[in-house]
Scaffold this motif. Structure first.
Motif, mmCIF file in Angstrom:
data_model
loop_
_atom_site.group_PDB
_atom_site.id
_atom_site.type_symbol
_atom_site.label_atom_id
_atom_site.label_comp_id
_atom_site.label_asym_id
_atom_site.label_seq_id
_atom_site.Cartn_x
_atom_site.Cartn_y
_atom_site.Cartn_z
ATOM 1 N N PHE A 9 0.833 -1.207 0.000
ATOM 2 C CA PHE A 9 0.000 0.000 0.000
ATOM 3 C C PHE A 9 0.864 1.252 0.000
ATOM 4 C CE2 PHE A 9 -3.363 -2.687 2.292
ATOM 5 C CZ PHE A 9 -4.060 -2.923 1.121
ATOM 6 N N MET A 10 1.900 1.265 0.835
ATOM 7 C CA MET A 10 2.779 2.432 0.879
ATOM 8 C C MET A 10 3.393 2.709 -0.481
ATOM 9 S SD MET A 10 6.143 3.126 3.268
ATOM 10 C CE MET A 10 7.047 4.684 3.156
ATOM 11 N N GLU A 11 3.802 1.635 -1.172
ATOM 12 C CA GLU A 11 4.402 1.817 -2.496
ATOM 13 C C GLU A 11 3.409 2.455 -3.463
ATOM 14 O OE1 GLU A 11 7.291 -0.548 -5.495
ATOM 15 O OE2 GLU A 11 5.693 -1.737 -4.573
ATOM 16 N N GLN A 12 2.186 1.924 -3.522
ATOM 17 C CA GLN A 12 1.182 2.492 -4.415
ATOM 18 C C GLN A 12 0.926 3.961 -4.094
ATOM 19 O OE1 GLN A 12 -2.255 0.005 -3.825
ATOM 20 N NE2 GLN A 12 -1.192 -1.861 -4.468
ATOM 21 N N GLU A 13 0.874 4.264 -2.823
ATOM 22 C CA GLU A 13 0.526 5.622 -2.406
ATOM 23 C C GLU A 13 1.664 6.605 -2.638
ATOM 24 O OE1 GLU A 13 -2.556 3.567 0.724
ATOM 25 O OE2 GLU A 13 -0.659 4.390 1.478
ATOM 26 N N LEU A 14 2.892 6.212 -2.332
ATOM 27 C CA LEU A 14 3.994 7.156 -2.519
ATOM 28 C C LEU A 14 4.266 7.417 -3.995
ATOM 29 C CD1 LEU A 14 7.152 6.087 -3.355
ATOM 30 C CD2 LEU A 14 6.809 4.777 -1.255
ATOM 31 N N VAL A 15 4.107 6.382 -4.823
ATOM 32 C CA VAL A 15 4.349 6.554 -6.260
ATOM 33 C C VAL A 15 3.288 7.456 -6.898
ATOM 34 C CG1 VAL A 15 4.381 5.303 -8.465
ATOM 35 C CG2 VAL A 15 5.644 4.410 -6.509
ATOM 36 N N SER A 16 2.089 7.474 -6.328
ATOM 37 C CA SER A 16 0.996 8.273 -6.900
ATOM 38 C C SER A 16 1.118 9.762 -6.607
ATOM 39 C CB SER A 16 -0.347 7.774 -6.362
ATOM 40 O OG SER A 16 -0.522 8.142 -4.993
ATOM 41 N N GLN A 17 2.078 10.158 -5.788
ATOM 42 C CA GLN A 17 2.113 11.546 -5.320
ATOM 43 C C GLN A 17 2.136 12.607 -6.414
ATOM 44 O OE1 GLN A 17 4.131 12.044 -1.102
ATOM 45 N NE2 GLN A 17 5.167 10.415 -2.224
ATOM 46 N N THR A 157 2.141 8.966 3.534
ATOM 47 C CA THR A 157 2.972 9.601 2.514
ATOM 48 C C THR A 157 2.134 10.644 1.776
ATOM 49 O OG1 THR A 157 2.480 7.768 0.965
ATOM 50 C CG2 THR A 157 4.534 7.642 2.234
ATOM 51 N N ARG A 158 1.229 10.180 0.906
ATOM 52 C CA ARG A 158 0.595 11.130 -0.010
ATOM 53 C C ARG A 158 -0.425 12.043 0.645
ATOM 54 N NH1 ARG A 158 -3.061 7.037 -3.753
ATOM 55 N NH2 ARG A 158 -4.755 6.690 -2.253
ATOM 56 N N PHE A 159 -1.119 11.615 1.709
ATOM 57 C CA PHE A 159 -2.077 12.557 2.298
ATOM 58 C C PHE A 159 -1.354 13.776 2.845
ATOM 59 C CE2 PHE A 159 -4.080 14.540 5.929
ATOM 60 C CZ PHE A 159 -5.195 15.070 5.300
ATOM 61 N N ALA A 160 -0.283 13.533 3.588
ATOM 62 C CA ALA A 160 0.441 14.647 4.201
ATOM 63 C C ALA A 160 0.958 15.623 3.150
ATOM 64 C CB ALA A 160 1.590 14.107 5.034
ATOM 65 N N THR A 161 1.634 15.096 2.133
ATOM 66 C CA THR A 161 2.203 15.991 1.129
ATOM 67 C C THR A 161 1.119 16.670 0.307
ATOM 68 O OG1 THR A 161 2.469 14.115 -0.403
ATOM 69 C CG2 THR A 161 4.380 14.735 0.963
ATOM 70 N N THR A 162 0.015 15.972 0.056
ATOM 71 C CA THR A 162 -1.069 16.562 -0.731
ATOM 72 C C THR A 162 -1.757 17.676 0.039
ATOM 73 O OG1 THR A 162 -1.408 14.474 -1.892
ATOM 74 C CG2 THR A 162 -3.195 16.068 -1.998
ATOM 75 N N ALA A 163 -1.959 17.485 1.331
ATOM 76 C CA ALA A 163 -2.526 18.553 2.150
ATOM 77 C C ALA A 163 -1.627 19.786 2.110
ATOM 78 C CB ALA A 163 -2.708 18.076 3.584
ATOM 79 N N LEU A 164 -0.319 19.563 2.203
ATOM 80 C CA LEU A 164 0.610 20.694 2.153
ATOM 81 C C LEU A 164 0.614 21.344 0.777
ATOM 82 C CD1 LEU A 164 2.671 22.453 3.565
ATOM 83 C CD2 LEU A 164 4.436 20.760 2.965
ATOM 84 N N VAL A 165 0.550 20.546 -0.278
ATOM 85 C CA VAL A 165 0.476 21.104 -1.631
ATOM 86 C C VAL A 165 -0.752 21.995 -1.779
ATOM 87 C CG1 VAL A 165 -0.017 20.473 -4.037
ATOM 88 C CG2 VAL A 165 1.861 19.372 -2.812
ATOM 89 N N TYR A 166 -1.886 21.530 -1.280
ATOM 90 C CA TYR A 166 -3.108 22.349 -1.331
ATOM 91 C C TYR A 166 -2.886 23.672 -0.605
ATOM 92 C CZ TYR A 166 -8.014 23.700 -0.894
ATOM 93 O OH TYR A 166 -9.201 24.394 -0.959
ATOM 94 N N LEU A 167 -2.342 23.612 0.591
ATOM 95 C CA LEU A 167 -2.172 24.815 1.400
ATOM 96 C C LEU A 167 -1.143 25.764 0.795
ATOM 97 C CD1 LEU A 167 -2.311 23.073 4.881
ATOM 98 C CD2 LEU A 167 -4.030 24.641 3.943
ATOM 99 N N LEU A 168 -0.048 25.230 0.270
ATOM 100 C CA LEU A 168 0.953 26.085 -0.370
ATOM 101 C C LEU A 168 0.398 26.731 -1.636
ATOM 102 C CD1 LEU A 168 4.210 23.943 -0.008
ATOM 103 C CD2 LEU A 168 3.463 25.868 1.417
ATOM 104 N N THR A 169 -0.394 25.984 -2.378
ATOM 105 C CA THR A 169 -1.013 26.546 -3.584
ATOM 106 C C THR A 169 -1.924 27.710 -3.220
ATOM 107 O OG1 THR A 169 -0.916 24.407 -4.709
ATOM 108 C CG2 THR A 169 -2.486 26.019 -5.572
ATOM 109 N N SER A 170 -2.603 27.623 -2.086
ATOM 110 C CA SER A 170 -3.485 28.714 -1.655
ATOM 111 C C SER A 170 -2.717 29.998 -1.401
ATOM 112 C CB SER A 170 -4.250 28.305 -0.390
ATOM 113 O OG SER A 170 -3.415 28.344 0.761
#
Length: 315
Positions: A9-17, A157-170
């Protein structure tokens, strides 16, 4: 279970980032164009809270928001936050809670306490979540859902970075280069030197200090490894003493002047690629997974950890 299936699962999720980050940027830009955008307005005083990984993402966003001149922004571990306490002299217009599951006890308790305040002292609350069906949706005044970034692996992996990407984009920060760098970071082979390393220290400056702390946490969770993390300028004030052959020092973003020369004298491996810091964190995810696998560890189900910390729960 073969080592190649550990952390599936970690592999699928980190690669999808890279692709998931792209979706978050598009979502944020679409929502920014609407009247009454959910995030606090420029100039508002805000607190950003979370636990574990989410706390480190809160630190990164808080530093970036203040650096952008958008207003006072403080980051707290949810268990240690003190909000709108007159005796503390802090008054916030809004509170942002970052939480993948939306079930973390400390975050829910904090939002319950804020909701119970008198109207005159109550900051607006916004939850940034992965599970859009979680209890937190009934506690926050507004919800920013990132269900496509939710995860099955315990190690985030991806939830944390995606949340930060959303916030930085704002904040108007352009993250196209992060996506491009990450496409390589999540697929390139991991060197034997990184697989075999005894110890890692991660460094950052400004908004990347939170990334350094998160990188260290990832490796502790998944590899049960000895890791440390510091603001980069602090590294030479003592921690550099542990640098040695067979150990790694990894920096996110610009290095302090002369640090490379100092590192060369230690014999430790110094990782300073110049790639986007978010992509470097994704690369740490990849390194962490492969280090766990060679040790026969499963980062989808790490020792002593669960997907969400729920206190006083009954079976």
């Amino acid at each position: 279970m073969s080592n190649n299936t550990l952390g599936a699962f970690m592999e699928q999720e980190l690669v999808s980032q890279p692709e998931v980050w792209k979706r978050a940027i598009e979502q944020c830009e679409l929502e920014r164009a609407k009247a009454g955008h959910l995030l606090p307005a420029d100039g508002e005083r805000i607190a950003v809270v979370g636990c574990g990984t989410s706390w480190f993402m809160a630190q990164s966003y808080a530093a970036a928001r203040e650096a952008a001149g958008n207003g006072v922004t403080d980051a707290f571990a949810a268990s240690e936050a003190f909000l709108n306490h007159n005796s503390a002299g802090r008054q916030y217009d809004a509170v942002i809670a970052i939480t993948r599951s939306g079930t973390t006890t400390e975050v829910l308790e904090l939002l319950e306490a804020v909701r119970g305040k008198a109207v005159s002292g109550k900051p607006r609350t916004i939850a940034v979540i992965g599970d859009v069906n979680s209890p937190i949706t009934t506690l926050a005044d507004a919800v920013i859902g990132l269900p496509y970034a939710d995860e099955k692996s315990v190690v985030q992996t991806r939830f944390a970075t995606t949340a930060l990407v959303y916030l930085l984009t704002s904040l108007g920060i352009e993250l196209g280069p992060a996506i491009e760098d990450a496409r390589t970071a999540v697929t390139e082979p991991v060197s034997q030197e990184l697989l075999d390393a005894e110890q890692f220290t991660f460094l950052g400056t400004g908004w990347t200090v939170g990334l350094a702390h998160e990188a260290g946490l990832k490796m502790r969770e998944a590899v049960q490894g000895w890791t440390e993390s510091y603001p980069a300028m602090e590294y030479r004030h003592g921690p550099i003493s542990i640098a040695a052959p067979g150990r790694v020092t990894w920096i996110f973003g610009p290095q302090p002047e002369g640090l490379d020369a100092d590192m060369s004298r230690t014999g430790a491996l110094y990782v300073n690629t110049g790639k986007h810091p978010l992509a470097e964190l994704a690369r740490v995810h990849k390194v962490t997974l492969e280090r766990a696998r060679v040790r026969g560890l499963n980062p989808d189900l790490p020792r002593n950890l669960t997907r969400s910390v729920v206190l006083n729960a009954t079976a």
